[in-house]
Design a protein around this motif. Structure first.
Motif, mmCIF file in Angstrom:
data_model
loop_
_atom_site.group_PDB
_atom_site.id
_atom_site.type_symbol
_atom_site.label_atom_id
_atom_site.label_comp_id
_atom_site.label_asym_id
_atom_site.label_seq_id
_atom_site.Cartn_x
_atom_site.Cartn_y
_atom_site.Cartn_z
ATOM 1 N N ASP A 38 -25.506 38.457 33.939
ATOM 2 C CA ASP A 38 -25.324 36.820 33.745
ATOM 3 C C ASP A 38 -24.699 36.893 32.362
ATOM 4 O OD1 ASP A 38 -25.889 34.742 34.491
ATOM 5 O OD2 ASP A 38 -27.576 34.011 34.234
ATOM 6 N N ASP A 40 -23.357 33.020 29.999
ATOM 7 C CA ASP A 40 -23.037 31.547 30.541
ATOM 8 C C ASP A 40 -21.922 30.794 31.224
ATOM 9 O OD1 ASP A 40 -25.831 31.349 29.295
ATOM 10 O OD2 ASP A 40 -24.824 30.963 26.892
ATOM 11 N N ASN A 41 -20.824 31.913 30.729
ATOM 12 C CA ASN A 41 -19.493 31.234 30.815
ATOM 13 C C ASN A 41 -19.088 32.031 32.319
ATOM 14 O OD1 ASN A 41 -19.230 34.287 30.614
ATOM 15 N ND2 ASN A 41 -17.851 33.594 28.732
ATOM 16 N N HIS A 237 -21.694 35.704 25.449
ATOM 17 C CA HIS A 237 -22.178 34.277 26.504
ATOM 18 C C HIS A 237 -20.854 32.810 26.140
ATOM 19 C CE1 HIS A 237 -25.710 35.167 28.352
ATOM 20 N NE2 HIS A 237 -26.547 36.479 27.653
#
Length: 241
Positions: A38, A40-41, A237
């Motif tokens: 995972d 952030d983008n 991220h």
């Protein structure tokens, strides 16, 4: 999911893992089960280049299986995290560098898909071994999170797993290299053959052999990398490709 990150085993601990997936390849087994992480983008695939646990030396990595597995998952862009030594006195330990050139000094590695009956013979263009658009994206991400990142450099890719002699480092410098690592080839060339963008985010682990008075310590390298990987995490991220 079009983005993948290939890095050392410890780099996976920087991210939240959403799932693991094993992908079959006609070239054999990949270094490790692929992990969907995972960011952030959005999400990305992560591949531990040296296996989990860390056990595969650079010259024995199944680079073809690794790249083929990512290709089968629909990956179009690969960011490689590479720990390197530096011949440039301006590169402090822990510095981030996005190189634009490389010279391959490795031997005996399965360096192409075009040496059997599975893939037709192709002669890929490789004058610029790293994707310029992906390089720019990495540099912009570093700027966005306030991380200093050197734009450009020539990486010597050596056989390993031993580090280089001082004389070898002098030779590499005469050849025009200012970074030295062990894993970017044939990884970069195979990605090009597979039609995937590839760029390297290098972490300077140490000054190359013979450039400091003290011998290179593996423990010191690990300490530098542990600290610098938090900066790598921030850059990835923020990456928008």
């Amino acid at each position: 999911m079009s983005l993948a990150i290939i890095g050392g085993t410890g780099a996976l601990d920087l991210f939240d893992v959403l799932e693991h997936r094993r992908v079959e390849s006609p070239y054999g087994a990949a270094s490790a089960t692929l992990a969907r992480i995972d960011l952030d983008n959005g999400g990305a695939w992560f591949l531990a280049r040296h296996g989990r646990p860390h056990r595969i030396p650079p010259h024995r990595i199944n680079y073809r299986a690794n790249i083929d597995a990512l290709h089968r998952l629909g990956v179009a862009q690969i960011v490689a995290i590479n720990a390197v030594g530096s011949m440039d006195p301006d590169h402090a330990a822990g510095a981030l560098v996005v190189p634009d050139q490389l010279i391959d000094y490795t031997w005996g590695r399965r360096h192409t898909f075009s040496d059997d009956d599975i893939t037709p013979l192709q002669h890929v263009e490789f004058a610029q071994p790293f994707s310029e658009s992906l390089r720019r994206a990495l540099l912009e991400s570093a700027t966005a999170v306030g991380q200093s990142c050197v734009d450009g450099g020539c990486m010597a890719v050596t056989q390993g797993p031993r580090l280089e002699t001082a004389a070898e480092i002098r030779r590499l410098g005469r050849d025009g290299c200012n970074l030295v690592g062990m894993t970017a080839m044939p990884e970069a060339a195979l990605a090009r053959e597979a039609g995937m963008d590839y760029a390297s985010l290098c972490v300077v682990a140490n000054a190359a052999a013979g450039l400091e008075d003290e011998p290179i310590s593996e423990a010191a390298i690990h300490r530098v990398l542990a600290d610098a990987m938090q900066n790598v995490r921030q850059v990835l991220h923020a990456l928008h490709t």
